[in-house]
Write an enzyme that holds these catalytic residues in place. Structure first.
Site, PDB file in Angstrom:
ATOM      1  N   ILE A  31       0.819  -1.222   0.000  1.00  0.00           N
ATOM      2  CA  ILE A  31       0.000   0.000   0.000  1.00  0.00           C
ATOM      3  C   ILE A  31       0.852   1.271   0.000  1.00  0.00           C
ATOM      4  O   ILE A  31       0.335   2.346  -0.250  1.00  0.00           O
ATOM      5  CB  ILE A  31      -0.997   0.036   1.181  1.00  0.00           C
ATOM      6  CG1 ILE A  31      -0.277   0.013   2.525  1.00  0.00           C
ATOM      7  CG2 ILE A  31      -2.000  -1.110   1.068  1.00  0.00           C
ATOM      8  CD1 ILE A  31      -1.177   0.320   3.703  1.00  0.00           C
ATOM      9  N   ASN A  86      13.718  -7.394   5.021  1.00  0.00           N
ATOM     10  CA  ASN A  86      14.224  -6.665   6.180  1.00  0.00           C
ATOM     11  C   ASN A  86      14.013  -7.554   7.400  1.00  0.00           C
ATOM     12  O   ASN A  86      12.929  -8.105   7.590  1.00  0.00           O
ATOM     13  CB  ASN A  86      13.490  -5.338   6.345  1.00  0.00           C
ATOM     14  CG  ASN A  86      13.691  -4.430   5.147  1.00  0.00           C
ATOM     15  OD1 ASN A  86      14.654  -4.556   4.416  1.00  0.00           O
ATOM     16  ND2 ASN A  86      12.769  -3.518   4.945  1.00  0.00           N
ATOM     17  N   GLN A  93      13.044  -3.738   9.628  1.00  0.00           N
ATOM     18  CA  GLN A  93      11.728  -4.369   9.565  1.00  0.00           C
ATOM     19  C   GLN A  93      10.710  -3.506  10.306  1.00  0.00           C
ATOM     20  O   GLN A  93      10.947  -3.091  11.438  1.00  0.00           O
ATOM     21  CB  GLN A  93      11.781  -5.778  10.174  1.00  0.00           C
ATOM     22  CG  GLN A  93      10.524  -6.576   9.977  1.00  0.00           C
ATOM     23  CD  GLN A  93      10.664  -8.014  10.456  1.00  0.00           C
ATOM     24  OE1 GLN A  93      11.723  -8.451  10.911  1.00  0.00           O
ATOM     25  NE2 GLN A  93       9.579  -8.767  10.356  1.00  0.00           N
ATOM     26  N   HIS A  99       8.176 -11.056   5.552  1.00  0.00           N
ATOM     27  CA  HIS A  99       7.693 -10.699   4.218  1.00  0.00           C
ATOM     28  C   HIS A  99       8.862 -10.416   3.292  1.00  0.00           C
ATOM     29  O   HIS A  99       9.872  -9.853   3.685  1.00  0.00           O
ATOM     30  CB  HIS A  99       6.717  -9.522   4.256  1.00  0.00           C
ATOM     31  CG  HIS A  99       7.216  -8.294   4.929  1.00  0.00           C
ATOM     32  ND1 HIS A  99       7.368  -8.183   6.301  1.00  0.00           N
ATOM     33  CD2 HIS A  99       7.593  -7.096   4.421  1.00  0.00           C
ATOM     34  CE1 HIS A  99       7.809  -6.982   6.608  1.00  0.00           C
ATOM     35  NE2 HIS A  99       7.968  -6.298   5.483  1.00  0.00           N
ATOM     36  N   LEU A 100       8.683 -10.835   2.057  1.00  0.00           N
ATOM     37  CA  LEU A 100       9.671 -10.650   1.008  1.00  0.00           C
ATOM     38  C   LEU A 100       9.131  -9.590   0.047  1.00  0.00           C
ATOM     39  O   LEU A 100       8.018  -9.720  -0.442  1.00  0.00           O
ATOM     40  CB  LEU A 100       9.895 -11.976   0.288  1.00  0.00           C
ATOM     41  CG  LEU A 100      10.960 -12.039  -0.793  1.00  0.00           C
ATOM     42  CD1 LEU A 100      11.533 -13.437  -0.863  1.00  0.00           C
ATOM     43  CD2 LEU A 100      10.450 -11.642  -2.145  1.00  0.00           C
ATOM     44  N   HIS A 101       9.926  -8.536  -0.175  1.00  0.00           N
ATOM     45  CA  HIS A 101       9.544  -7.486  -1.111  1.00  0.00           C
ATOM     46  C   HIS A 101      10.007  -7.866  -2.513  1.00  0.00           C
ATOM     47  O   HIS A 101      11.152  -8.301  -2.699  1.00  0.00           O
ATOM     48  CB  HIS A 101      10.235  -6.162  -0.744  1.00  0.00           C
ATOM     49  CG  HIS A 101       9.851  -5.606   0.578  1.00  0.00           C
ATOM     50  ND1 HIS A 101       8.930  -4.605   0.720  1.00  0.00           N
ATOM     51  CD2 HIS A 101      10.289  -5.909   1.826  1.00  0.00           C
ATOM     52  CE1 HIS A 101       8.820  -4.290   2.000  1.00  0.00           C
ATOM     53  NE2 HIS A 101       9.625  -5.077   2.694  1.00  0.00           N
TER      54      HIS A 101
END
Length: 108
Positions: A31, A86, A93, A99-101
């Protein structure tokens, strides 16, 4: 974990622009994108960060890495993209659910 924003997304309590989902993982558009394409790939099971993974998570982590180029290509990143995980407060983080970007700019 009931107050985790990503767990709420997994449960459907918070809407998300989902781009991939199966029994173990979920991918959705960030988002607050840092690139024209910015997708987050998360495990559905709450794992706080990479610091909290173990050898028992190898299959899940491998699945996430194997899905990354598939999701990237589907969003026009076949020429290349950047990934980031992160880890921990000192690692930048902000949401404490692994989570993987997947980030990039689609190429013609």
């Amino acid at each position: 974990m009931t107050d985790c924003i990503f767990c709420k997304i997994v449960r459907g309590d918070i809407p998300a622009n989902k781009v991939y989902e199966d029994d173990e993982v979920l991918a959705f558009k960030d988002i607050r994108p840092a690139a024209p394409v910015h997708i987050l790939l998360i495990p559905k099971r709450h794992i706080e960060s990479m610091l909290n993974t173990s050898r028992e998570d190898e299959a899940l982590l491998g699945k996430m890495l194997a899905l990354t180029p598939v999701i990237a290509r589907e969003h026009g990143l076949g020429a290349g993209y950047k990934t980031a995980i992160n880890t921990g407060l000192a690692g930048g983080q902000e949401v404490f659910h692994l989570h993987l970007h997947i980030l990039g700019t689609p190429q013609p």
